[in-house]
Write a protein that holds these residues in place. Structure first.
Motif, PDB file in Angstrom:
ATOM      1  N   VAL A  78      -0.673  -3.740  -5.728  1.00  0.00           N
ATOM      2  CA  VAL A  78      -0.246  -2.426  -5.249  1.00  0.00           C
ATOM      3  C   VAL A  78      -1.489  -1.551  -5.151  1.00  0.00           C
ATOM      4  CG1 VAL A  78       1.248  -0.430  -5.661  1.00  0.00           C
ATOM      5  CG2 VAL A  78       1.957  -2.706  -6.457  1.00  0.00           C
ATOM      6  N   GLN A  79      -1.737  -1.015  -3.964  1.00  0.00           N
ATOM      7  CA  GLN A  79      -2.833  -0.068  -3.757  1.00  0.00           C
ATOM      8  C   GLN A  79      -2.221   1.306  -3.564  1.00  0.00           C
ATOM      9  OE1 GLN A  79      -5.008  -1.375  -0.322  1.00  0.00           O
ATOM     10  NE2 GLN A  79      -5.859  -3.154  -1.354  1.00  0.00           N
ATOM     11  N   LEU A  80      -2.611   2.237  -4.419  1.00  0.00           N
ATOM     12  CA  LEU A  80      -2.141   3.616  -4.302  1.00  0.00           C
ATOM     13  C   LEU A  80      -3.322   4.486  -3.926  1.00  0.00           C
ATOM     14  CD1 LEU A  80      -0.604   2.561  -7.337  1.00  0.00           C
ATOM     15  CD2 LEU A  80       0.862   4.251  -6.280  1.00  0.00           C
ATOM     16  N   ARG A  81      -3.145   5.294  -2.886  1.00  0.00           N
ATOM     17  CA  ARG A  81      -4.239   6.153  -2.437  1.00  0.00           C
ATOM     18  C   ARG A  81      -3.672   7.373  -1.741  1.00  0.00           C
ATOM     19  NH1 ARG A  81      -6.376   1.904   2.169  1.00  0.00           N
ATOM     20  NH2 ARG A  81      -7.096   0.845   0.314  1.00  0.00           N
ATOM     21  N   THR A  82      -4.522   8.369  -1.578  1.00  0.00           N
ATOM     22  CA  THR A  82      -4.122   9.565  -0.839  1.00  0.00           C
ATOM     23  C   THR A  82      -4.301   9.334   0.657  1.00  0.00           C
ATOM     24  OG1 THR A  82      -6.325  10.516  -0.850  1.00  0.00           O
ATOM     25  CG2 THR A  82      -4.881  11.080  -2.730  1.00  0.00           C
ATOM     26  N   ILE A  83      -3.819  10.294   1.433  1.00  0.00           N
ATOM     27  CA  ILE A  83      -3.985  10.230   2.886  1.00  0.00           C
ATOM     28  C   ILE A  83      -5.466  10.199   3.247  1.00  0.00           C
ATOM     29  CG2 ILE A  83      -3.562  11.471   5.052  1.00  0.00           C
ATOM     30  CD1 ILE A  83      -1.019  12.644   3.626  1.00  0.00           C
ATOM     31  N   ALA A  84      -6.271  11.020   2.571  1.00  0.00           N
ATOM     32  CA  ALA A  84      -7.712  11.061   2.861  1.00  0.00           C
ATOM     33  C   ALA A  84      -8.379   9.730   2.508  1.00  0.00           C
ATOM     34  CB  ALA A  84      -8.384  12.212   2.116  1.00  0.00           C
ATOM     35  N   ASP A 135      -9.151   1.374 -11.449  1.00  0.00           N
ATOM     36  CA  ASP A 135      -9.085   2.744 -10.956  1.00  0.00           C
ATOM     37  C   ASP A 135     -10.352   3.078 -10.175  1.00  0.00           C
ATOM     38  OD1 ASP A 135      -8.778   5.427 -10.463  1.00  0.00           O
ATOM     39  OD2 ASP A 135      -8.065   5.911 -12.474  1.00  0.00           O
ATOM     40  N   TYR A 136     -10.300   2.822  -8.871  1.00  0.00           N
ATOM     41  CA  TYR A 136     -11.408   3.169  -7.992  1.00  0.00           C
ATOM     42  C   TYR A 136     -11.333   4.628  -7.535  1.00  0.00           C
ATOM     43  CZ  TYR A 136     -12.059  -1.897  -7.673  1.00  0.00           C
ATOM     44  OH  TYR A 136     -12.265  -3.221  -7.971  1.00  0.00           O
ATOM     45  N   VAL A 137     -10.340   5.360  -8.024  1.00  0.00           N
ATOM     46  CA  VAL A 137     -10.299   6.805  -7.771  1.00  0.00           C
ATOM     47  C   VAL A 137     -11.245   7.476  -8.756  1.00  0.00           C
ATOM     48  CG1 VAL A 137      -8.859   8.881  -7.705  1.00  0.00           C
ATOM     49  CG2 VAL A 137      -7.913   6.692  -6.922  1.00  0.00           C
ATOM     50  N   ALA A 138     -11.064   7.171 -10.029  1.00  0.00           N
ATOM     51  CA  ALA A 138     -11.933   7.731 -11.064  1.00  0.00           C
ATOM     52  C   ALA A 138     -13.338   7.121 -11.014  1.00  0.00           C
ATOM     53  CB  ALA A 138     -11.320   7.503 -12.441  1.00  0.00           C
ATOM     54  N   ARG A 180       0.854  -1.181   0.000  1.00  0.00           N
ATOM     55  CA  ARG A 180       0.000   0.000   0.000  1.00  0.00           C
ATOM     56  C   ARG A 180       0.893   1.235   0.000  1.00  0.00           C
ATOM     57  NH1 ARG A 180      -4.067  -0.596   4.162  1.00  0.00           N
ATOM     58  NH2 ARG A 180      -5.066  -1.799   2.525  1.00  0.00           N
ATOM     59  N   VAL A 181       0.648   2.103  -0.979  1.00  0.00           N
ATOM     60  CA  VAL A 181       1.407   3.344  -1.122  1.00  0.00           C
ATOM     61  C   VAL A 181       0.454   4.495  -0.837  1.00  0.00           C
ATOM     62  CG1 VAL A 181       2.809   4.753  -2.670  1.00  0.00           C
ATOM     63  CG2 VAL A 181       2.817   2.254  -2.914  1.00  0.00           C
ATOM     64  N   VAL A 182       0.747   5.270   0.186  1.00  0.00           N
ATOM     65  CA  VAL A 182      -0.090   6.417   0.541  1.00  0.00           C
ATOM     66  C   VAL A 182       0.632   7.676   0.084  1.00  0.00           C
ATOM     67  CG1 VAL A 182      -1.221   7.673   2.408  1.00  0.00           C
ATOM     68  CG2 VAL A 182      -1.128   5.178   2.467  1.00  0.00           C
ATOM     69  N   CYS A 183      -0.072   8.457  -0.731  1.00  0.00           N
ATOM     70  CA  CYS A 183       0.489   9.651  -1.353  1.00  0.00           C
ATOM     71  C   CYS A 183      -0.161  10.906  -0.774  1.00  0.00           C
ATOM     72  CB  CYS A 183       0.235   9.613  -2.859  1.00  0.00           C
ATOM     73  SG  CYS A 183       0.925   8.168  -3.683  1.00  0.00           S
ATOM     74  N   PRO A 184       0.561  12.025  -0.777  1.00  0.00           N
ATOM     75  CA  PRO A 184      -0.035  13.256  -0.264  1.00  0.00           C
ATOM     76  C   PRO A 184      -1.197  13.777  -1.129  1.00  0.00           C
ATOM     77  CG  PRO A 184       2.358  13.451  -0.336  1.00  0.00           C
ATOM     78  CD  PRO A 184       1.987  12.183  -1.046  1.00  0.00           C
ATOM     79  N   PHE A 185      -1.037  13.751  -2.439  1.00  0.00           N
ATOM     80  CA  PHE A 185      -2.006  14.393  -3.329  1.00  0.00           C
ATOM     81  C   PHE A 185      -2.496  13.437  -4.412  1.00  0.00           C
ATOM     82  CE2 PHE A 185       0.871  17.684  -1.739  1.00  0.00           C
ATOM     83  CZ  PHE A 185      -0.042  18.509  -1.088  1.00  0.00           C
ATOM     84  N   LEU A 186      -3.666  13.756  -4.978  1.00  0.00           N
ATOM     85  CA  LEU A 186      -4.241  12.946  -6.058  1.00  0.00           C
ATOM     86  C   LEU A 186      -3.265  12.748  -7.209  1.00  0.00           C
ATOM     87  CD1 LEU A 186      -7.849  14.416  -6.323  1.00  0.00           C
ATOM     88  CD2 LEU A 186      -7.273  12.030  -5.883  1.00  0.00           C
ATOM     89  N   SER A 187      -2.608  13.806  -7.625  1.00  0.00           N
ATOM     90  CA  SER A 187      -1.679  13.703  -8.753  1.00  0.00           C
ATOM     91  C   SER A 187      -0.550  12.724  -8.458  1.00  0.00           C
ATOM     92  CB  SER A 187      -1.110  15.074  -9.107  1.00  0.00           C
ATOM     93  OG  SER A 187      -0.477  15.662  -7.979  1.00  0.00           O
ATOM     94  N   ASP A 188      -0.141  12.641  -7.188  1.00  0.00           N
ATOM     95  CA  ASP A 188       0.941  11.742  -6.820  1.00  0.00           C
ATOM     96  C   ASP A 188       0.567  10.278  -7.041  1.00  0.00           C
ATOM     97  OD1 ASP A 188       2.539  13.894  -5.978  1.00  0.00           O
ATOM     98  OD2 ASP A 188       1.679  13.824  -3.962  1.00  0.00           O
ATOM     99  N   TYR A 209     -15.496   3.656  -1.549  1.00  0.00           N
ATOM    100  CA  TYR A 209     -14.075   3.295  -1.523  1.00  0.00           C
ATOM    101  C   TYR A 209     -13.357   3.826  -2.753  1.00  0.00           C
ATOM    102  CZ  TYR A 209      -9.872   0.417  -1.712  1.00  0.00           C
ATOM    103  OH  TYR A 209      -8.568  -0.007  -1.800  1.00  0.00           O
ATOM    104  N   ARG A 210     -12.199   4.450  -2.516  1.00  0.00           N
ATOM    105  CA  ARG A 210     -11.394   4.997  -3.611  1.00  0.00           C
ATOM    106  C   ARG A 210      -9.941   4.578  -3.423  1.00  0.00           C
ATOM    107  NH1 ARG A 210     -11.199  10.565  -3.122  1.00  0.00           N
ATOM    108  NH2 ARG A 210     -10.892  10.914  -5.310  1.00  0.00           N
ATOM    109  N   SER A 211      -9.334   4.113  -4.496  1.00  0.00           N
ATOM    110  CA  SER A 211      -7.937   3.709  -4.498  1.00  0.00           C
ATOM    111  C   SER A 211      -7.602   3.258  -5.915  1.00  0.00           C
ATOM    112  CB  SER A 211      -7.717   2.560  -3.507  1.00  0.00           C
ATOM    113  OG  SER A 211      -6.366   2.231  -3.383  1.00  0.00           O
ATOM    114  N   LEU A 212      -6.348   3.343  -6.285  1.00  0.00           N
ATOM    115  CA  LEU A 212      -5.899   2.809  -7.569  1.00  0.00           C
ATOM    116  C   LEU A 212      -5.215   1.475  -7.283  1.00  0.00           C
ATOM    117  CD1 LEU A 212      -5.388   3.116 -10.635  1.00  0.00           C
ATOM    118  CD2 LEU A 212      -3.285   4.348 -10.055  1.00  0.00           C
ATOM    119  N   HIS A 213      -5.770   0.396  -7.864  1.00  0.00           N
ATOM    120  CA  HIS A 213      -5.212  -0.935  -7.645  1.00  0.00           C
ATOM    121  C   HIS A 213      -4.455  -1.385  -8.890  1.00  0.00           C
ATOM    122  CE1 HIS A 213      -8.016  -2.417  -4.211  1.00  0.00           C
ATOM    123  NE2 HIS A 213      -7.774  -1.119  -4.111  1.00  0.00           N
TER     124      HIS A 213
END
Length: 197
Positions: A133-139, A99-102, A70-78, A109-113
């Motif tokens: 790999v799950q990529l998501r923001t802090i929020a 892409d559960y963000v888009a 799991r990768v937690v990023c500060p911002f959406l673009s990250d 639930y939102r995250s990029l898998h």
């Protein structure tokens, strides 16, 4: 053991990408990284639920989430920058992405898998190992972590409006992500940093 090694390989790649991006752009796109290898009993339960055999071949072919990062990023673009940097490497094979963000799940639930294959160099061979790999923001991580805790605590006695409340809190978290992204772009003097994979 190969799943543990695949995670170590992937974590090294992510740390290098994070430091290099920070050096080049004065911004670290990764807040923190965590990982896990699914326990053997959890693997067995998942296979039985699906009605599958429990042999090594079935495990390798049918399960994509034995190794997880799991990768937690500060911002959406990250989220998308890190995904592109990782999957752009010659030895990382992108098997599948969701892409559960888009396109968030119904519960919010939102995250990029990403399911990727990572080469693990052993003494007598190279094994390509799948890692989720799950990529998501802090929020997104905040929401998903608490949603998970709530569901495990109240599995038998969910209030009638519980699902709706959770979905509305996911909207609030998404709005916070959007506002923080806009502030980030303002401070950096850029725009349109968010682009799906």
């Amino acid at each position: 053991m190969v799943y543990k090694f695949a995670i170590e390989e992937l974590m090294t790649k992510l740390r290098i990408l994070s430091e290099e991006f920070d050096f080049a752009h004065r911004h670290d796109p990764i807040e923190h990284i965590s990982s896990r290898v699914k326990r053997p009993e959890a693997i067995g339960q998942k296979l039985r639920r699906r009605g599958l055999a429990t042999d090594a071949g079935t495990i390798t072919e049918q399960l994509d989430d034995i190794a997880g990062v799991r990768v937690v990023c500060p911002f959406l673009s990250d989220v998308y920058h890190v995904a592109r940097m990782l999957t752009g490497q010659d030895d990382v094979e992108l098997v599948r992405s969701k892409d559960y963000v888009a396109n968030p799940k119904d519960n919010g639930y939102r995250s990029l898998h990403l399911i990727v294959r990572i080469p693990v160099f052993l003494s007598d061979r190279v094994e390509k190992v799948k890692v989720e790999v799950q990529l998501r923001t802090i929020a997104m991580d905040f929401w998903a972590t608490l949603e998970h805790k709530l569901f495990y605590k109240y599995t038998d006695q969910l209030p009638e409006d519980f699902a709706g409340e959770l979905a509305s809190t996911a909207v609030v978290a998404a709005q916070l992500d959007t506002r923080m992204q806009q502030l980030h772009e303002r401070m950096r003097g850029t725009s349109n940093l968010v682009a799906p994979l």
